[in-house]
Design a protein around this motif. Structure first.
Motif, PDB file in Angstrom:
ATOM      1  N   ASP A  29     -21.906 -60.962  30.077  1.00 11.85           N
ATOM      2  CA  ASP A  29     -21.992 -59.563  29.662  1.00 11.85           C
ATOM      3  C   ASP A  29     -22.866 -58.801  30.652  1.00 11.85           C
ATOM      4  O   ASP A  29     -24.082 -59.024  30.728  1.00 11.85           O
ATOM      5  CB  ASP A  29     -22.605 -59.494  28.252  1.00 11.85           C
ATOM      6  CG  ASP A  29     -22.831 -58.068  27.774  1.00 11.85           C
ATOM      7  OD1 ASP A  29     -22.436 -57.128  28.490  1.00 11.85           O
ATOM      8  OD2 ASP A  29     -23.414 -57.903  26.684  1.00 11.85           O
ATOM      9  N   ASN A  55     -23.982 -55.902  30.633  1.00  8.69           N
ATOM     10  CA  ASN A  55     -24.941 -54.974  30.019  1.00  8.69           C
ATOM     11  C   ASN A  55     -26.077 -55.687  29.279  1.00  8.69           C
ATOM     12  O   ASN A  55     -26.922 -55.038  28.665  1.00  8.69           O
ATOM     13  CB  ASN A  55     -24.211 -54.055  29.021  1.00  8.69           C
ATOM     14  CG  ASN A  55     -23.146 -53.214  29.704  1.00  8.69           C
ATOM     15  OD1 ASN A  55     -23.394 -52.624  30.750  1.00  8.69           O
ATOM     16  ND2 ASN A  55     -21.957 -53.171  29.118  1.00  8.69           N
ATOM     17  N   TYR A  56     -26.091 -57.003  29.333  1.00  7.07           N
ATOM     18  CA  TYR A  56     -27.089 -57.752  28.571  1.00  7.07           C
ATOM     19  C   TYR A  56     -28.483 -57.566  29.147  1.00  7.07           C
ATOM     20  O   TYR A  56     -28.707 -57.734  30.339  1.00  7.07           O
ATOM     21  CB  TYR A  56     -26.738 -59.237  28.551  1.00  7.07           C
ATOM     22  CG  TYR A  56     -27.801 -60.097  27.918  1.00  7.07           C
ATOM     23  CD1 TYR A  56     -28.118 -59.951  26.561  1.00  7.07           C
ATOM     24  CD2 TYR A  56     -28.500 -61.053  28.665  1.00  7.07           C
ATOM     25  CE1 TYR A  56     -29.107 -60.738  25.971  1.00  7.07           C
ATOM     26  CE2 TYR A  56     -29.475 -61.847  28.075  1.00  7.07           C
ATOM     27  CZ  TYR A  56     -29.777 -61.679  26.733  1.00  7.07           C
ATOM     28  OH  TYR A  56     -30.757 -62.450  26.144  1.00  7.07           O
ATOM     29  N   GLN A  57     -29.402 -57.193  28.282  1.00  5.67           N
ATOM     30  CA  GLN A  57     -30.810 -57.071  28.648  1.00  5.67           C
ATOM     31  C   GLN A  57     -31.627 -57.938  27.687  1.00  5.67           C
ATOM     32  O   GLN A  57     -31.746 -57.609  26.508  1.00  5.67           O
ATOM     33  CB  GLN A  57     -31.274 -55.607  28.534  1.00  5.67           C
ATOM     34  CG  GLN A  57     -30.618 -54.649  29.519  1.00  5.67           C
ATOM     35  CD  GLN A  57     -31.094 -54.861  30.944  1.00  5.67           C
ATOM     36  OE1 GLN A  57     -32.192 -55.336  31.158  1.00  5.67           O
ATOM     37  NE2 GLN A  57     -30.254 -54.536  31.913  1.00  5.67           N
ATOM     38  N   HIS A  61     -23.470 -63.463  26.028  1.00  7.46           N
ATOM     39  CA  HIS A  61     -24.928 -63.462  26.217  1.00  7.46           C
ATOM     40  C   HIS A  61     -25.582 -64.255  25.089  1.00  7.46           C
ATOM     41  O   HIS A  61     -24.961 -64.451  24.043  1.00  7.46           O
ATOM     42  CB  HIS A  61     -25.492 -62.035  26.287  1.00  7.46           C
ATOM     43  CG  HIS A  61     -25.296 -61.242  25.020  1.00  7.46           C
ATOM     44  ND1 HIS A  61     -26.025 -61.454  23.866  1.00  7.46           N
ATOM     45  CD2 HIS A  61     -24.452 -60.213  24.729  1.00  7.46           C
ATOM     46  CE1 HIS A  61     -25.654 -60.597  22.932  1.00  7.46           C
ATOM     47  NE2 HIS A  61     -24.693 -59.840  23.422  1.00  7.46           N
TER      48      HIS A  61
END
Length: 279
Positions: free
Chosen positions: A7, A9-11, A161
């Motif tokens: 992913d 956009n995974y943070q 994620h």
């Protein structure tokens, strides 16, 4: 960044793999080395993500985290986790579901498994004619183990994620204080197991259909919970639908809570989710 992340956009949240401060990384390494040196470390089960759960639960105090983990390991032996996972058969599940529904069902918008418990449907005489508090606790632990070993890894693969926590809905519709006090020992044992043996596993916790008298019960429960846990809990009355749908896709929320899901045979017995190939 942790392995297996697809992913873009995974943070990672603070204190997780991929988002550790230098002191936190050092604490993780020191924690693992001390466990290895003292013969406590289990390489099959104690990956970095699990060690970080215990470290976060004790605010990265290595000594306190070690005390917590050692106590957990002793509890696992005393409770007989290996034997439980090999042989436990909750054959009364369908009957218990009528009088105290507790089940996992699909995922929320963050990929977390949704756990639903309908305390308001609790019927003590019928429930304990079918099962016992001891078997209920064994079932709880069995499901915790399944959640960590099967559900969370399947959710992680599904969304690309790491998924480390669950999203819980506790429905108090028609709950009675009398019933609650008759199962408070079980509820307290369940709460203690979740907090002490499977730390950092709560993502979001929605208490819905909370009656006006719930403030009395909440005052009883709240001191048992740490402040981080309390901050994850939303207490909602009967107008809960919009809040739930902010976190849970409509197609994943059972229709009795305002969603669109209507699993064949009922959502409470389907175990639908990425961990189940029938989903």
């Amino acid at each position: 960044m942790p392995e297996g992340v697809t992913d873009p956009n995974y943070q990672p949240l603070p204190g997780r793999l991929g988002n550790l401060t230098v002191p936190q990384q050092h604490a993780l390494e020191k924690f693992k080395k001390e466990l290895q040196d003292e013969g406590i470390f289990d390489p099959e089960r104690m990956d970095d993500a699990l060690l970080l759960r215990f470290l976060r639960a004790r605010k990265f105090d290595i000594e306190k985290a070690k005390i917590m983990l050692v106590a957990c390991e002793q509890w696992r032996k005393d409770f007989g986790i290996d034997e439980l996972m090999a042989n436990f058969d909750f054959k009364e599940k369908e009957q218990v579901n009528k009088y105290y529904p507790q089940y996992y069902h699909k995922i929320d918008k963050d990929g977390r498994p949704i756990y639903i418990e309908r305390l308001g449907l609790l019927n003590i005489p019928e429930l304990y004619a079918i099962t016992t508090p001891e078997r209920q606790l064994k079932r709880l632990v069995y499901e915790y183990e399944k959640n960590f070993n099967e559900r969370l890894p399947a959710c992680s693969r599904s969304v690309g994620h790491p998924v480390e926590t669950s999203c819980t809905i506790l429905d108090l519709k028609n709950v009675s204080l009398t019933n609650f006090y008759r199962v408070k020992d079980y509820v307290m044992s369940a709460s203690s197991i979740g907090q002490d043996r499977y730390p950092e596993s709560m993502g979001k916790f929605y208490i819905i259909n909370a009656p006006w008298a719930f403030s009395t019960v909440w005052s009883f429960i709240k001191p048992w919970l740490d402040e981080v846990t309390v901050s994850k809990i939303d207490i909602l009355g009967s107008s809960y639908k919009d809040k739930l749908l902010l976190q849970i896709p409509e197609d994943n929320l059972p229709k009795e809570f305002g969603g669109k899901c209507d699993c064949p045979g009922g959502c409470s017995l389907s175990d639908a989710g990425p961990w189940n190939l029938q989903d």
